[in-house]
Design a protein around this motif. Structure first.
Motif, PDB file in Angstrom:
ATOM      1  N   TRP A  85       1.298  -1.160   0.219  1.00 10.70           N
ATOM      2  CA  TRP A  85      -0.080  -0.481   0.304  1.00 10.70           C
ATOM      3  C   TRP A  85       0.642   1.501   0.134  1.00 10.70           C
ATOM      4  O   TRP A  85       0.479   1.848  -0.183  1.00 10.70           O
ATOM      5  N   LEU A  86       2.108   1.672   1.034  1.00 10.88           N
ATOM      6  CA  LEU A  86       3.260   2.415   0.823  1.00 10.88           C
ATOM      7  C   LEU A  86       4.082   2.536  -0.728  1.00 10.88           C
ATOM      8  O   LEU A  86       4.299   3.771  -0.207  1.00 10.88           O
ATOM      9  N   ALA A  87       3.674   1.801  -1.342  1.00 13.70           N
ATOM     10  CA  ALA A  87       4.339   1.948  -2.173  1.00 13.70           C
ATOM     11  C   ALA A  87       4.629   3.011  -3.536  1.00 13.70           C
ATOM     12  O   ALA A  87       5.804   3.645  -3.560  1.00 13.70           O
ATOM     13  N   ASP A  88       3.298   3.274  -3.835  1.00 12.91           N
ATOM     14  CA  ASP A  88       3.183   4.464  -4.199  1.00 12.91           C
ATOM     15  C   ASP A  88       2.228   5.794  -2.965  1.00 12.91           C
ATOM     16  O   ASP A  88       2.070   5.319  -2.412  1.00 12.91           O
ATOM     17  N   ASP A  89       3.604   7.349  -3.638  1.00  4.67           N
ATOM     18  CA  ASP A  89       3.186   8.381  -2.787  1.00  4.67           C
ATOM     19  C   ASP A  89       3.686   7.699  -1.216  1.00  4.67           C
ATOM     20  O   ASP A  89       2.812   8.321  -0.488  1.00  4.67           O
ATOM     21  N   PHE A  90       4.713   7.313  -1.260  1.00  2.00           N
ATOM     22  CA  PHE A  90       4.874   7.255   0.191  1.00  2.00           C
ATOM     23  C   PHE A  90       4.707   7.575   1.012  1.00  2.00           C
ATOM     24  O   PHE A  90       4.829   8.028   2.381  1.00  2.00           O
ATOM     25  N   LEU A  91       5.472   9.233   0.439  1.00  2.00           N
ATOM     26  CA  LEU A  91       5.595  10.397   2.114  1.00  2.00           C
ATOM     27  C   LEU A  91       4.305  10.903   2.058  1.00  2.00           C
ATOM     28  O   LEU A  91       4.064  11.287   3.687  1.00  2.00           O
ATOM     29  N   GLN A  92       3.440  10.819   1.798  1.00  2.00           N
ATOM     30  CA  GLN A  92       2.334  11.489   1.815  1.00  2.00           C
ATOM     31  C   GLN A  92       1.331  10.091   2.482  1.00  2.00           C
ATOM     32  O   GLN A  92       0.892  10.716   3.715  1.00  2.00           O
ATOM     33  N   LYS A  93       1.521   9.279   2.386  1.00  2.00           N
ATOM     34  CA  LYS A  93       0.997   7.779   3.098  1.00  2.00           C
ATOM     35  C   LYS A  93       1.723   7.296   4.324  1.00  2.00           C
ATOM     36  O   LYS A  93       0.884   6.917   5.101  1.00  2.00           O
ATOM     37  N   LYS A  94       3.009   7.801   4.521  1.00  2.00           N
ATOM     38  CA  LYS A  94       3.966   7.856   5.485  1.00  2.00           C
ATOM     39  C   LYS A  94       3.220   8.042   6.719  1.00  2.00           C
ATOM     40  O   LYS A  94       2.758   8.296   8.092  1.00  2.00           O
ATOM     41  N   GLU A  95       2.606   9.479   6.644  1.00  2.00           N
ATOM     42  CA  GLU A  95       1.989  10.661   7.659  1.00  2.00           C
ATOM     43  C   GLU A  95       1.188   9.763   8.273  1.00  2.00           C
ATOM     44  O   GLU A  95       0.238   9.773   9.352  1.00  2.00           O
ATOM     45  N   ALA A  96       0.028   8.896   7.586  1.00  4.39           N
ATOM     46  CA  ALA A  96      -0.836   8.445   7.592  1.00  4.39           C
ATOM     47  C   ALA A  96      -1.117   6.758   8.751  1.00  4.39           C
ATOM     48  O   ALA A  96      -1.206   6.261  10.155  1.00  4.39           O
ATOM     49  N   SER A  97       0.604   6.657   8.563  1.00  4.09           N
ATOM     50  CA  SER A  97       0.605   4.683   9.053  1.00  4.09           C
ATOM     51  C   SER A  97       2.147   5.388   9.306  1.00  4.09           C
ATOM     52  O   SER A  97       3.597   4.283   9.575  1.00  4.09           O
ATOM     53  N   PRO A  98       3.173   6.575  10.159  1.00  8.47           N
ATOM     54  CA  PRO A  98       4.767   6.367  10.658  1.00  8.47           C
ATOM     55  C   PRO A  98       5.379   5.076  11.229  1.00  8.47           C
ATOM     56  O   PRO A  98       6.129   4.949  11.148  1.00  8.47           O
ATOM     57  N   ASP A  99       4.362   4.468  12.425  1.00 11.63           N
ATOM     58  CA  ASP A  99       5.059   3.765  12.532  1.00 11.63           C
ATOM     59  C   ASP A  99       5.359   2.227  11.906  1.00 11.63           C
ATOM     60  O   ASP A  99       6.398   1.640  12.276  1.00 11.63           O
ATOM     61  N   PHE A 100       4.590   2.270  10.650  1.00 11.82           N
ATOM     62  CA  PHE A 100       4.829   0.665   9.883  1.00 11.82           C
ATOM     63  C   PHE A 100       5.987   1.760   8.463  1.00 11.82           C
ATOM     64  O   PHE A 100       6.760   0.240   8.207  1.00 11.82           O
ATOM     65  N   ALA A 101       5.434   3.002   8.668  1.00 11.76           N
ATOM     66  CA  ALA A 101       6.627   3.038   6.701  1.00 11.76           C
ATOM     67  C   ALA A 101       8.059   2.902   6.868  1.00 11.76           C
ATOM     68  O   ALA A 101       8.529   2.444   5.922  1.00 11.76           O
ATOM     69  N   ASP A 102       8.166   2.819   8.732  1.00 11.12           N
ATOM     70  CA  ASP A 102       9.691   2.748   8.295  1.00 11.12           C
ATOM     71  C   ASP A 102      10.364   1.640   8.298  1.00 11.12           C
ATOM     72  O   ASP A 102      11.320   1.012   7.907  1.00 11.12           O
ATOM     73  N   ILE A 103       9.318   0.760   9.248  1.00  8.73           N
ATOM     74  CA  ILE A 103       9.772  -0.509   8.962  1.00  8.73           C
ATOM     75  C   ILE A 103       9.349  -1.377   7.302  1.00  8.73           C
ATOM     76  O   ILE A 103      10.021  -2.118   6.402  1.00  8.73           O
ATOM     77  N   TYR A 104       8.493  -0.932   7.030  1.00 11.11           N
ATOM     78  CA  TYR A 104       7.940  -1.204   5.212  1.00 11.11           C
ATOM     79  C   TYR A 104       9.143  -0.428   4.181  1.00 11.11           C
ATOM     80  O   TYR A 104       9.965  -1.620   3.600  1.00 11.11           O
ATOM     81  N   LYS A 105      10.261   0.363   4.271  1.00 10.83           N
ATOM     82  CA  LYS A 105      11.521   0.899   3.226  1.00 10.83           C
ATOM     83  C   LYS A 105      12.556   0.067   4.120  1.00 10.83           C
ATOM     84  O   LYS A 105      13.559  -0.047   3.022  1.00 10.83           O
ATOM     85  N   GLN A 106      12.484  -0.146   5.238  1.00  7.24           N
ATOM     86  CA  GLN A 106      13.623  -0.503   5.539  1.00  7.24           C
ATOM     87  C   GLN A 106      13.607  -3.044   5.644  1.00  7.24           C
ATOM     88  O   GLN A 106      14.641  -3.241   4.366  1.00  7.24           O
ATOM     89  N   ALA A 107      12.197  -2.644   4.420  1.00 13.15           N
ATOM     90  CA  ALA A 107      12.181  -4.264   4.278  1.00 13.15           C
ATOM     91  C   ALA A 107      12.568  -4.157   3.186  1.00 13.15           C
ATOM     92  O   ALA A 107      13.163  -5.048   2.283  1.00 13.15           O
ATOM     93  N   GLU A 108      12.364  -3.317   2.300  1.00  9.97           N
ATOM     94  CA  GLU A 108      12.050  -3.088   0.787  1.00  9.97           C
ATOM     95  C   GLU A 108      13.231  -2.935   0.479  1.00  9.97           C
ATOM     96  O   GLU A 108      14.261  -3.680  -0.261  1.00  9.97           O
ATOM     97  N   HIS A 109      14.426  -2.530   0.880  1.00  9.92           N
ATOM     98  CA  HIS A 109      15.931  -2.155   0.321  1.00  9.92           C
ATOM     99  C   HIS A 109      16.697  -3.621   1.117  1.00  9.92           C
ATOM    100  O   HIS A 109      16.890  -3.875   0.508  1.00  9.92           O
ATOM    101  N   LEU A 110      16.187  -4.170   1.915  1.00  4.99           N
ATOM    102  CA  LEU A 110      16.600  -5.877   2.785  1.00  4.99           C
ATOM    103  C   LEU A 110      16.262  -6.452   1.155  1.00  4.99           C
ATOM    104  O   LEU A 110      17.093  -7.094   0.574  1.00  4.99           O
ATOM    105  N   CYS A 111      15.056  -6.566   0.622  1.00  2.00           N
ATOM    106  CA  CYS A 111      14.309  -7.411  -0.221  1.00  2.00           C
ATOM    107  C   CYS A 111      14.472  -7.396  -1.674  1.00  2.00           C
ATOM    108  O   CYS A 111      14.983  -8.006  -2.204  1.00  2.00           O
ATOM    109  N   GLU A 112      15.869  -5.936  -2.027  1.00  2.00           N
ATOM    110  CA  GLU A 112      15.958  -4.973  -3.367  1.00  2.00           C
ATOM    111  C   GLU A 112      17.838  -5.427  -3.158  1.00  2.00           C
ATOM    112  O   GLU A 112      18.482  -5.292  -4.707  1.00  2.00           O
ATOM    113  N   SER A 113      18.276  -6.060  -1.901  1.00  2.00           N
ATOM    114  CA  SER A 113      20.396  -5.475  -2.102  1.00  2.00           C
ATOM    115  C   SER A 113      20.247  -6.887  -0.930  1.00  2.00           C
ATOM    116  O   SER A 113      20.702  -6.694  -0.074  1.00  2.00           O
TER     117      SER A 113
END
Length: 259
Positions: A85-113
């Motif tokens: 859900w956060l993949a598009d418009d990340f910064l805007q959606k991060k405001e609605a779910s800040p507790d999850f957004a950071d975990i999501y981004k870290q997991a995204e980077h992990l799986c891409e690298s």
């Protein structure tokens, strides 16, 4: 073992099941996923390659990747899928779910690298045991506790992602060190071969051959011999001349190559 599922809306999805049941859960494929081997061992295919898996093994998957496990009735997996859900418009959606957004981004980077070996346990045994404990804690919260304990589940997932990221980074550092060491050996071997053939060494040509800067070449040769690139060329030329005059093997005059 019964299938255990848990979904946190627009955040993460949890699944524990046999690998044969996993095949039916293609609904998780659009998300970034962490898969942990809870029991069993064998082989699986991913992106046309065959891998081995074992208990406490880890797999990191990008959206669209779907491993096919060999038929193994004893194999069990635990999946953490991060909702895209956060993949598009990340910064805007991060405001609605800040507790999850950071975990999501870290997991995204992990799986891409991915640097970890797919399907294999972490080399750091303590970290592997910690992840196993955290998964057990998550499953306890899911099956035994009310939804008010979602915060504990999210905290455990956060710790798991952090541990995997640390191990992924450490693996990257080991790979980079090995690559650097191989490059240094290749440069020195090339220089020795050229000098033995009485060829003139042109540094710009050397740099183009290995596609590196002179600073990198100097650092590689320094680590391998204790001398800069140009000093090594000068020293080796002199020692090669001496060895031919004295009719001895040049290895008797090149202690610096054993550094």
């Amino acid at each position: 073992m019964s299938v255990i599922q848990f979904n946190a809306h627009k955040k993460y999805h949890l699944l524990q099941s046999k690998t044969r049941i996993w095949e039916t859960h293609n609904d998780l494929a659009p998300h970034y996923r962490l898969i942990f081997i809870r029991a069993g061992e064998g082989h699986f295919s991913l992106d046309g390659k065959l891998y081995e898996y074992a208990q406490q093994g880890v797999m990191l998957l990008r959206p669209g990747q779907h491993p096919i496990f060999q038929e193994d009735n004893s194999a069990e997996i635990f999946v953490i899928a991060f909702d895209n859900w956060l993949a598009d418009d990340f910064l805007q959606k991060k405001e609605a779910s800040p507790d999850f957004a950071d975990i999501y981004k870290q997991a995204e980077h992990l799986c891409e690298s991915v640097r970890l070996t797919q399907g294999k346990p972490l080399q750091n045994e303590r970290d592997a045991q910690t992840i196993d404990y955290l998964i057990n804690q998550i499953l306890f919260e899911v099956t035994q506790q009310p939804t008010s304990h979602n915060k504990l589940i999210r905290g455990s997932i956060d710790l798991i992602v952090t541990i995997l990221a640390r191990n992924n980074f450490e693996t990257k550092k080991v790979e980079e060190k090995a690559t650097s060491q191989n490059l240094a050996c290749d440069i020195v071997d090339y220089l020795r071969e050229e000098l033995h053939q009485n060829k003139n060494i042109r540094v710009p040509e050397l740099l183009m051959r290995f596609n590196i800067s002179e600073d990198v070449a100097n650092l590689c040769v320094l680590n391998q011999t204790g001398m800069s690139l140009r000093n090594f060329i000068f020293k080796y030329k002199a020692d090669l001349f001496k060895s031919r005059m004295l009719k001895v093997d040049i290895s008797e005059l090149t202690d610096y190559l054993s550094i």
